[in-house]
Write a protein that holds these residues in place. Structure first.
Motif, PDB file in Angstrom:
ATOM      1  N   PHE A 196      25.621  89.665  72.906  1.00  0.00           N
ATOM      2  CA  PHE A 196      24.148  89.259  72.854  1.00  0.00           C
ATOM      3  C   PHE A 196      23.482  89.928  74.160  1.00  0.00           C
ATOM      4  CE2 PHE A 196      25.590  86.072  75.781  1.00  0.00           C
ATOM      5  CZ  PHE A 196      24.920  85.816  76.658  1.00  0.00           C
ATOM      6  N   ARG A 197      22.237  90.230  74.067  1.00  0.00           N
ATOM      7  CA  ARG A 197      21.387  90.577  75.155  1.00  0.00           C
ATOM      8  C   ARG A 197      20.071  89.730  75.067  1.00  0.00           C
ATOM      9  NH1 ARG A 197      21.088  95.409  78.277  1.00  0.00           N
ATOM     10  NH2 ARG A 197      23.405  95.171  78.143  1.00  0.00           N
ATOM     11  N   LEU A 198      19.475  89.332  76.132  1.00  0.00           N
ATOM     12  CA  LEU A 198      18.297  88.553  76.324  1.00  0.00           C
ATOM     13  C   LEU A 198      17.409  89.310  77.295  1.00  0.00           C
ATOM     14  CD1 LEU A 198      16.370  86.129  76.420  1.00  0.00           C
ATOM     15  CD2 LEU A 198      17.873  85.358  78.149  1.00  0.00           C
ATOM     16  N   HIS A 199      16.035  89.517  76.566  1.00  0.00           N
ATOM     17  CA  HIS A 199      15.181  90.331  77.212  1.00  0.00           C
ATOM     18  C   HIS A 199      14.045  89.378  77.584  1.00  0.00           C
ATOM     19  CE1 HIS A 199      16.638  94.543  77.052  1.00  0.00           C
ATOM     20  NE2 HIS A 199      16.931  94.261  75.811  1.00  0.00           N
ATOM     21  N   LEU A 200      13.535  89.091  78.834  1.00  0.00           N
ATOM     22  CA  LEU A 200      12.502  88.157  78.963  1.00  0.00           C
ATOM     23  C   LEU A 200      11.505  88.830  79.729  1.00  0.00           C
ATOM     24  CD1 LEU A 200      11.318  85.419  79.776  1.00  0.00           C
ATOM     25  CD2 LEU A 200      12.695  85.191  81.828  1.00  0.00           C
ATOM     26  N   LEU A 201      10.407  88.831  78.925  1.00  0.00           N
ATOM     27  CA  LEU A 201       8.943  89.369  79.620  1.00  0.00           C
ATOM     28  C   LEU A 201       8.087  88.304  80.066  1.00  0.00           C
ATOM     29  CD1 LEU A 201       9.828  91.164  77.050  1.00  0.00           C
ATOM     30  CD2 LEU A 201       7.612  92.017  77.098  1.00  0.00           C
ATOM     31  N   HIS A 202       7.867  88.404  81.457  1.00  0.00           N
ATOM     32  CA  HIS A 202       7.124  87.449  82.178  1.00  0.00           C
ATOM     33  C   HIS A 202       6.114  88.018  83.153  1.00  0.00           C
ATOM     34  CE1 HIS A 202       9.698  88.196  85.845  1.00  0.00           C
ATOM     35  NE2 HIS A 202      10.560  88.748  85.119  1.00  0.00           N
ATOM     36  N   ARG A 203       5.228  87.254  83.684  1.00  0.00           N
ATOM     37  CA  ARG A 203       4.304  87.832  84.738  1.00  0.00           C
ATOM     38  C   ARG A 203       4.710  87.143  86.078  1.00  0.00           C
ATOM     39  NH1 ARG A 203       0.352  90.925  83.305  1.00  0.00           N
ATOM     40  NH2 ARG A 203      -0.998  90.111  85.073  1.00  0.00           N
ATOM     41  N   GLY A 204       4.926  87.661  87.229  1.00  0.00           N
ATOM     42  CA  GLY A 204       5.408  87.132  88.508  1.00  0.00           C
ATOM     43  C   GLY A 204       6.786  86.324  88.434  1.00  0.00           C
ATOM     44  N   PRO A 205       6.916  85.545  89.136  1.00  0.00           N
ATOM     45  CA  PRO A 205       8.075  84.638  89.105  1.00  0.00           C
ATOM     46  C   PRO A 205       8.585  84.215  87.755  1.00  0.00           C
ATOM     47  CG  PRO A 205       7.038  83.957  90.946  1.00  0.00           C
ATOM     48  CD  PRO A 205       6.023  84.807  90.284  1.00  0.00           C
ATOM     49  N   PRO A 206       9.928  84.463  87.468  1.00  0.00           N
ATOM     50  CA  PRO A 206      10.408  84.065  86.174  1.00  0.00           C
ATOM     51  C   PRO A 206      10.698  82.518  85.987  1.00  0.00           C
ATOM     52  CG  PRO A 206      12.142  84.902  87.104  1.00  0.00           C
ATOM     53  CD  PRO A 206      11.027  85.111  88.149  1.00  0.00           C
ATOM     54  N   PRO A 207      10.520  81.789  84.671  1.00  0.00           N
ATOM     55  CA  PRO A 207      10.543  80.590  84.513  1.00  0.00           C
ATOM     56  C   PRO A 207      12.138  80.435  84.572  1.00  0.00           C
ATOM     57  CG  PRO A 207      10.239  81.616  82.433  1.00  0.00           C
ATOM     58  CD  PRO A 207      10.073  82.619  83.554  1.00  0.00           C
ATOM     59  N   LEU A 208      12.534  79.067  84.948  1.00  0.00           N
ATOM     60  CA  LEU A 208      14.125  78.608  84.776  1.00  0.00           C
ATOM     61  C   LEU A 208      14.940  80.004  85.370  1.00  0.00           C
ATOM     62  CD1 LEU A 208      13.758  77.154  81.044  1.00  0.00           C
ATOM     63  CD2 LEU A 208      13.693  76.035  83.088  1.00  0.00           C
ATOM     64  N   ALA A 209      14.605  80.104  86.639  1.00  0.00           N
ATOM     65  CA  ALA A 209      15.222  81.325  87.400  1.00  0.00           C
ATOM     66  C   ALA A 209      16.747  80.845  87.576  1.00  0.00           C
ATOM     67  CB  ALA A 209      14.578  81.526  88.700  1.00  0.00           C
ATOM     68  N   ASP A 210      17.059  79.710  88.044  1.00  0.00           N
ATOM     69  CA  ASP A 210      18.412  79.371  88.118  1.00  0.00           C
ATOM     70  C   ASP A 210      19.451  79.354  86.721  1.00  0.00           C
ATOM     71  OD1 ASP A 210      17.885  78.938  90.887  1.00  0.00           O
ATOM     72  OD2 ASP A 210      17.592  76.661  90.515  1.00  0.00           O
ATOM     73  N   ALA A 211      18.988  79.074  85.828  1.00  0.00           N
ATOM     74  CA  ALA A 211      19.647  79.183  84.499  1.00  0.00           C
ATOM     75  C   ALA A 211      19.701  80.580  84.395  1.00  0.00           C
ATOM     76  CB  ALA A 211      18.967  78.356  83.415  1.00  0.00           C
ATOM     77  N   LEU A 212      18.754  81.395  84.480  1.00  0.00           N
ATOM     78  CA  LEU A 212      18.982  82.738  84.087  1.00  0.00           C
ATOM     79  C   LEU A 212      19.910  83.629  84.906  1.00  0.00           C
ATOM     80  CD1 LEU A 212      15.276  83.357  83.370  1.00  0.00           C
ATOM     81  CD2 LEU A 212      16.880  83.719  81.645  1.00  0.00           C
ATOM     82  N   ALA A 213      20.024  83.174  86.251  1.00  0.00           N
ATOM     83  CA  ALA A 213      20.641  83.957  87.313  1.00  0.00           C
ATOM     84  C   ALA A 213      22.062  84.592  86.787  1.00  0.00           C
ATOM     85  CB  ALA A 213      20.569  83.332  88.492  1.00  0.00           C
ATOM     86  N   PRO A 214      23.003  83.723  86.355  1.00  0.00           N
ATOM     87  CA  PRO A 214      24.416  83.806  86.077  1.00  0.00           C
ATOM     88  C   PRO A 214      24.154  85.186  84.863  1.00  0.00           C
ATOM     89  CG  PRO A 214      23.925  81.701  85.403  1.00  0.00           C
ATOM     90  CD  PRO A 214      22.623  82.065  86.262  1.00  0.00           C
TER      91      PRO A 214
END
Length: 313
Positions: free
Chosen positions: A136-154
């Motif tokens: 899988f591949r996840l692409h997140l489009l966001h403005r400024g700091p992303p949401p739920l950064a700790d969950a996304l980091a790994p």
């Protein structure tokens, strides 16, 4: 009415711009009902509002449910209350989880397109696929700091997620992020309507069922030109009522004494799913698959193209 589940707020913490992450558990610590990635729950608020939120924690964790709530600028009282009034230790009620946005079991490659807080349903999907060795591949489009950064980091560190800050650079073409259709490829999108519109355009030539979306808010439905007057019948009691074209089916069911839950009231959450037994339903929801419509309807947006509609209520 569906059973409500009593919960207690274990944690309520900021987790991104205007976002509050809520960790919910049984008051006595008992395991909660199991759920599939892509599922959501309805939170029943003390002010009478019902709001649906995607579960964004770990499906393998039996004793906690996690949701992330974005504080909406034009909140009608739901996100504002969850941000400003709800505290750790407070009691809250929720529906059982419903999954209207599932992982495609037959797919061998998954492409996730998320807009801002629309990343929530993809986090448990990613965890599940990682454990199973899925592609899988996840692409997140966001403005400024992303949401739920700790969950996304790994996921970012593993090369499974790519963050696109549209405040720092123009939004990339969705067709390039999604890639071409192919055997065993499934594409998904969740986010604001402009993102979903772009996703629909980019996947317009994909085979039916290989590109799916989840909406934040119900789309505005114009009057249905095919709607006509019909008689509504509740099969279990035999009660019936003649309805004009365009009648509110949920209100009519309740007026006859039938029990039906509602949440979004716009055909995107599945709370008011009802089995139909006879008639010619007009389906206007964004939830049911074609095979499911042969037996079920979403009452908040359904109508009837015939003279009689019999429901299993």
């Amino acid at each position: 009415m569906a059973r409500r589940i009593a919960l207690r707020v274990l944690r309520a913490v900021p987790d991104g711009p205007g976002i509050r992450r809520l960790v919910l558990a049984d008051p006595d610590g008992w395991p909660l009902p199991r759920w599939r990635p892509g599922a959501h729950i309805d939170l029943h608020l003390p002010n009478g509002l019902v709001r649906a939120y995607s579960l964004c924690g770990d499906p393998a964790e039996p004793r906690a449910w996690t949701v992330a709530v974005k504080r909406e600028a034009d909140s009608r009282g739901g996100s504002a209350w969850l941000h400003e009034a709800l505290a750790e230790g407070d009691a809250l009620e929720a529906s059982a989880p419903r999954c209207t946005f599932p992982l495609a079991a037959e797919a061998v490659r998954h492409v996730f397109i998320a807009g801002g807080i629309g990343v929530t349903p993809f986090l448990p999907m990613a965890l599940t696929l990682l454990r199973a060795g899925g592609d899988f591949r996840l692409h997140l489009l966001h403005r400024g700091p992303p949401p739920l950064a700790d969950a996304l980091a790994p996921l970012v560190a593993a090369g499974r997620a790519v963050l696109h800050d549209t405040e720092a650079a123009p939004r990339p073409a969705l067709a390039e992020l999604i890639g071409p259709p192919g055997q065993g490829v499934q594409a998904y999108a969740c986010g604001p309507e402009n993102l979903l519109d772009g996703f629909a355009e980019a996947t317009a030539d994909w085979l039916e069922g290989t590109a799916q979306v989840e909406h934040f808010h119900p789309p505005i439905l114009p009057p249905d030109p095919d709607a006509r007057p019909f008689t509504l019948v509740l099969a279990r009691t035999g009660d019936e009522v003649a309805l004009p074209a365009g009648a509110d089916l949920v209100a009519a069911i309740r007026a006859l004494g039938g029990a039906v839950d509602t949440s979004c009231e716009g055909g995107i959450c599945g709370a008011c799913r009802v089995r139909w037994l006879e008639g010619a339903p007009i389906h206007r929801d964004r939830v049911l698959r074609p095979a499911e419509r042969a037996t079920d309807l979403i009452a908040c947006v359904a109508a009837c193209a015939g003279g009689r509609l019999v429901l299993d209520l």
